[in-house]
Design a protein around this motif. Structure first.
Motif, PDB file in Angstrom:
ATOM      1  N   GLY A 115       0.845  -1.187   0.000  1.00 13.77           N
ATOM      2  CA  GLY A 115       0.000   0.000   0.000  1.00 13.77           C
ATOM      3  C   GLY A 115       0.879   1.235   0.000  1.00 13.77           C
ATOM      4  O   GLY A 115       2.097   1.160   0.216  1.00 13.77           O
ATOM      5  N   ARG A 116       0.236   2.389  -0.243  1.00 15.82           N
ATOM      6  CA  ARG A 116       0.974   3.657  -0.139  1.00 15.82           C
ATOM      7  C   ARG A 116       1.074   4.019   1.343  1.00 15.82           C
ATOM      8  O   ARG A 116       0.453   3.400   2.184  1.00 15.82           O
ATOM      9  CB  ARG A 116       0.203   4.768  -0.878  1.00 15.82           C
ATOM     10  N   MET A 117       1.831   5.069   1.650  1.00 14.28           N
ATOM     11  CA  MET A 117       1.813   5.615   3.003  1.00 14.28           C
ATOM     12  C   MET A 117       0.850   6.797   2.987  1.00 14.28           C
ATOM     13  O   MET A 117       1.053   7.746   2.215  1.00 14.28           O
ATOM     14  CB  MET A 117       3.203   6.092   3.422  1.00 14.28           C
ATOM     15  N   ILE A 118      -0.167   6.720   3.808  1.00 14.94           N
ATOM     16  CA  ILE A 118      -1.163   7.793   3.847  1.00 14.94           C
ATOM     17  C   ILE A 118      -1.370   8.251   5.283  1.00 14.94           C
ATOM     18  O   ILE A 118      -0.955   7.581   6.227  1.00 14.94           O
ATOM     19  CB  ILE A 118      -2.510   7.335   3.234  1.00 14.94           C
ATOM     20  N   TRP A 119      -2.008   9.395   5.417  1.00 12.88           N
ATOM     21  CA  TRP A 119      -2.389   9.945   6.725  1.00 12.88           C
ATOM     22  C   TRP A 119      -1.178  10.096   7.656  1.00 12.88           C
ATOM     23  O   TRP A 119      -1.276   9.921   8.873  1.00 12.88           O
ATOM     24  CB  TRP A 119      -3.462   9.051   7.403  1.00 12.88           C
ATOM     25  N   GLY A 120      -0.028  10.365   7.041  1.00 11.10           N
ATOM     26  CA  GLY A 120       1.171  10.628   7.849  1.00 11.10           C
ATOM     27  C   GLY A 120       1.785   9.401   8.493  1.00 11.10           C
ATOM     28  O   GLY A 120       2.687   9.516   9.323  1.00 11.10           O
ATOM     29  N   GLU A 121       1.327   8.243   8.106  1.00 14.74           N
ATOM     30  CA  GLU A 121       1.862   7.022   8.733  1.00 14.74           C
ATOM     31  C   GLU A 121       3.347   6.846   8.421  1.00 14.74           C
ATOM     32  O   GLU A 121       3.809   7.129   7.319  1.00 14.74           O
ATOM     33  CB  GLU A 121       1.081   5.801   8.215  1.00 14.74           C
ATOM     34  N   LYS A 122       4.086   6.389   9.415  1.00 14.24           N
ATOM     35  CA  LYS A 122       5.492   6.046   9.196  1.00 14.24           C
ATOM     36  C   LYS A 122       5.594   4.547   9.426  1.00 14.24           C
ATOM     37  O   LYS A 122       5.012   4.018  10.364  1.00 14.24           O
ATOM     38  CB  LYS A 122       6.396   6.733  10.242  1.00 14.24           C
ATOM     39  N   GLY A 123       6.350   3.894   8.590  1.00 17.47           N
ATOM     40  CA  GLY A 123       6.454   2.453   8.804  1.00 17.47           C
ATOM     41  C   GLY A 123       7.270   1.797   7.724  1.00 17.47           C
ATOM     42  O   GLY A 123       8.057   2.443   7.030  1.00 17.47           O
ATOM     43  N   ARG A 124       7.067   0.521   7.588  1.00 20.12           N
ATOM     44  CA  ARG A 124       7.821  -0.289   6.635  1.00 20.12           C
ATOM     45  C   ARG A 124       7.304   0.005   5.226  1.00 20.12           C
ATOM     46  O   ARG A 124       6.095  -0.167   4.959  1.00 20.12           O
ATOM     47  CB  ARG A 124       7.535  -1.741   7.014  1.00 20.12           C
ATOM     48  N   PRO A 125       8.188   0.467   4.313  1.00 18.20           N
ATOM     49  CA  PRO A 125       7.699   0.842   2.980  1.00 18.20           C
ATOM     50  C   PRO A 125       6.860  -0.259   2.348  1.00 18.20           C
ATOM     51  O   PRO A 125       7.247  -1.424   2.323  1.00 18.20           O
ATOM     52  CB  PRO A 125       8.990   1.066   2.188  1.00 18.20           C
TER      53      PRO A 125
END
Ligand code: CS2
Ligand code: MN
Length: 347
Positions: free
Chosen positions: A310-320
Motif C-alpha cells: 500500500g501507499r503511506m497515507i495519513w502521515g503514517e510512518k512504517g515499513r515501505p
C-alpha cells in the motif's frame, strides 16, 4: 477466498490487534525473520509464532516466505544441504498445521524499486520504479536497501555472489529450479503443504541477473516442471501487472487450480519499465481490479488472498509498502468487490 493480511512479526509497527479490527481479516501471513536463509526452522519456533498470532485472535494462515538459499538458485555449493533443510522446515510447518508456503526464486534481490517514498499529487507516498534510475544504481554501493532484501550480506559476499551469477543463464536458473522442485515438492505432497511461488518483481532482469517467473508462458513452463497441485503459485497482480502484456485476469482463468495465494495490488504503468504503486482502486492505476477479482470468483477460488503493498497515507510512518492504513483500505475494497460478486452472481 480467505482474506489475510501480512504481519512482519513482533518488530512490525502494525500490531495484531490492529489487524484483527480490519473487517473480514481472519488470518495473517508471516514468517520467522531471524533464522539465517538456508537453515531449518525449528518446530518450537514455528509454534511460538503461531501461538502469538492465535493469542491475538487470528490464525497463522500462510508462511511468506521460506526463503531459498542462493546456492540452490546458482546450483552449486551446499545446495543439497540447503534443500534438505528446506524439507525439514516444510515438515515442521506441516506439523504445526500450516498448509501454504510462499517463496520466490529471484536471484539475490527480492522486489526492487528506485524510490521508496515518492510523493504523489494527493500527498501520499508510494514505491516507484524507474528503469533509468535503477540502471544507474550500484547494487554494491548500498544505494538502496529494501525491506524484502536479505540484509546479511557483506559487501564482499555480495560482490562474489553477483560475480557467480555472471555465468548463470536463464536456462541454468530453470534447471536449478527444477532440481529444487523435484526434491521439495515430493515432501510438500507427503506433508500436504502447498508451495506457492511468487513472481519476479519487477518481471524483468535487473542488475544483469536472470529472472524467469515473469509472464504467462514462463508460468506455464514452471507448472509443468513438476505437475502437481502442490507445485503452485502466489499470483501477484502488482508484480506481473507492471508489464502491459501480462493479462492478470487471463492468468487467473488459466491457472486457477494452481493458485494457492492471491496478492491483490494495483500499479500504474508510467512508461516503458516504469511504474508507481497505486492505491487498490482500479481508476488509480493500470489494472482492472473488478475484472481480476471476477476471474477469481468465476473460478470458485477458495485459497488465501491478501492486499499487497500500500501507499503511506495519513502521515503514517512504517515499513515501505507495508503500512496499516492503505492496505486496510485495500482489504475493504477487495471485500466490497467480493461481496458484490457473491450477491449478484447466479449460482
Ligand atoms: C513482496 C515480496 O510483492 C510482494 O508480496 O512484498 O517481498 C514477496 O513477499 C516475496 O517475493 C515472496 O517470496
Ligand atoms: Mn506480491
Amino acid at each position: 477466498m480467505k482474506m489475510t493480511f501480512r504481519w512482519y512479526g513482533e518488530s512490525d509497527p502494525v500490531t495484531l490487534e490492529q489487524i484483527r479490527q480490519i473487517p473480514n481479516i481472519k488470518g495473517v501471513v508471516s514468517a520467522i525473520y531471524d533464522i539465517p536463509v538456508g537453515e531449518a526452522w525449528p518446530y518450537d519456533r514455528i509454534m511460538k509464532l503461531k501461538q502469538t498470532v492465535e493469542d491475538a485472535g487470528l490464525a497463522l494462515s500462510v508462511i511468506e516466505s521460506v526463503p531459498v538459499h542462493e546456492d540452490i538458485k546458482t546450483g552449486d555449493g551446499d545446495r543439497d544441504r540447503y534443500i534438505e533443510n528446506y524439507c525439514i522446515t516444510l515438515r515442521n510447518l506441516s506439523k504445526a498445521g500450516i498448509d501454504t508456503v510462499c517463496y520466490n526464486f529471484m536471484p539475490v534481490f527480492d522486489w526492487t524499486r528506485s524510490e521508496l517514498d515518492h510523493r504523489l499529487p494527493d500527498g501520499s507516498t508510494a514505491l516507484i520504479y524507474d528503469e533509468k534510475t535503477v540502471a544507474k544504481m550500484n547494487p554494491l554501493g548500498g544505494d538502496l536497501s529494501l525491506p524484502g532484501w536479505d540484509a546479511s550480506y557483506t559487501k564482499e559476499g555480495m560482490k562474489a555472489l553477483l560475480e557467480k551469477y555472471q555465468t548463470i543463464t536463464e536456462e541454468d536458473l530453470w534447471n536449478n529450479l527444477k532440481y529444487f522442485l523435484d526434491r521439495v515438492i515430493k515432501v510438500a505432497e507427503e506433508v500436504h503443504v502447498k508451495m506457492a511461488i511468487h513472481p519476479d518483481d519487477p518481471p524483468w532482469s535487473i542488475f544483469g541477473l536472470p529472472r524467469i517467473i515473469t509472464k504467462k508462458e514462463n508460468i506455464e513452463r514452471f507448472l509443468k516442471l513438476y505437475d502437481s497441485p502442490y507445485n503452485g503459485l502466489t499470483l501477484c497482480s502488482g508484480s506481473l501487472g507492471v508489464l502491459a502484456s501480462n493479462d492478470i485476469a487471463d492468468m487467473v482463468y488459466s491457472f486457477c487450480s494452481r493458485i494457492h495465494f492471491a496478492h491483490i495490488r494495483n500499479v500504474k504503468i508510467t512508461g516503458d519499465k516504469c511504474f508507481e504503486e497505486a492505491g487498490h482502486l482500479s481508476s488509480g492505476g493500470s489494472l482492472d481490479m473488478v475484472k481480476i477479482l471476477k476471474a477469481y470468483h468465476d473460478c470458485g477460488f477458495c485459497g488465501y488472498i491478501r492486499p499487497d503493498h500500500g501507499r503511506m497515507i495519513w502521515g503514517e510512518k512504517g515499513r515501505p509498502g507495508y503500512g496499516l492504513y492503505d492496505r486496510a483500505l485495500g482489504a475493504a475494497y477487495i471485500n466490497g468487490i467480493w461481496e458484490t460478486l457473491e450477491k449478484t452472481t447466479q449460482k
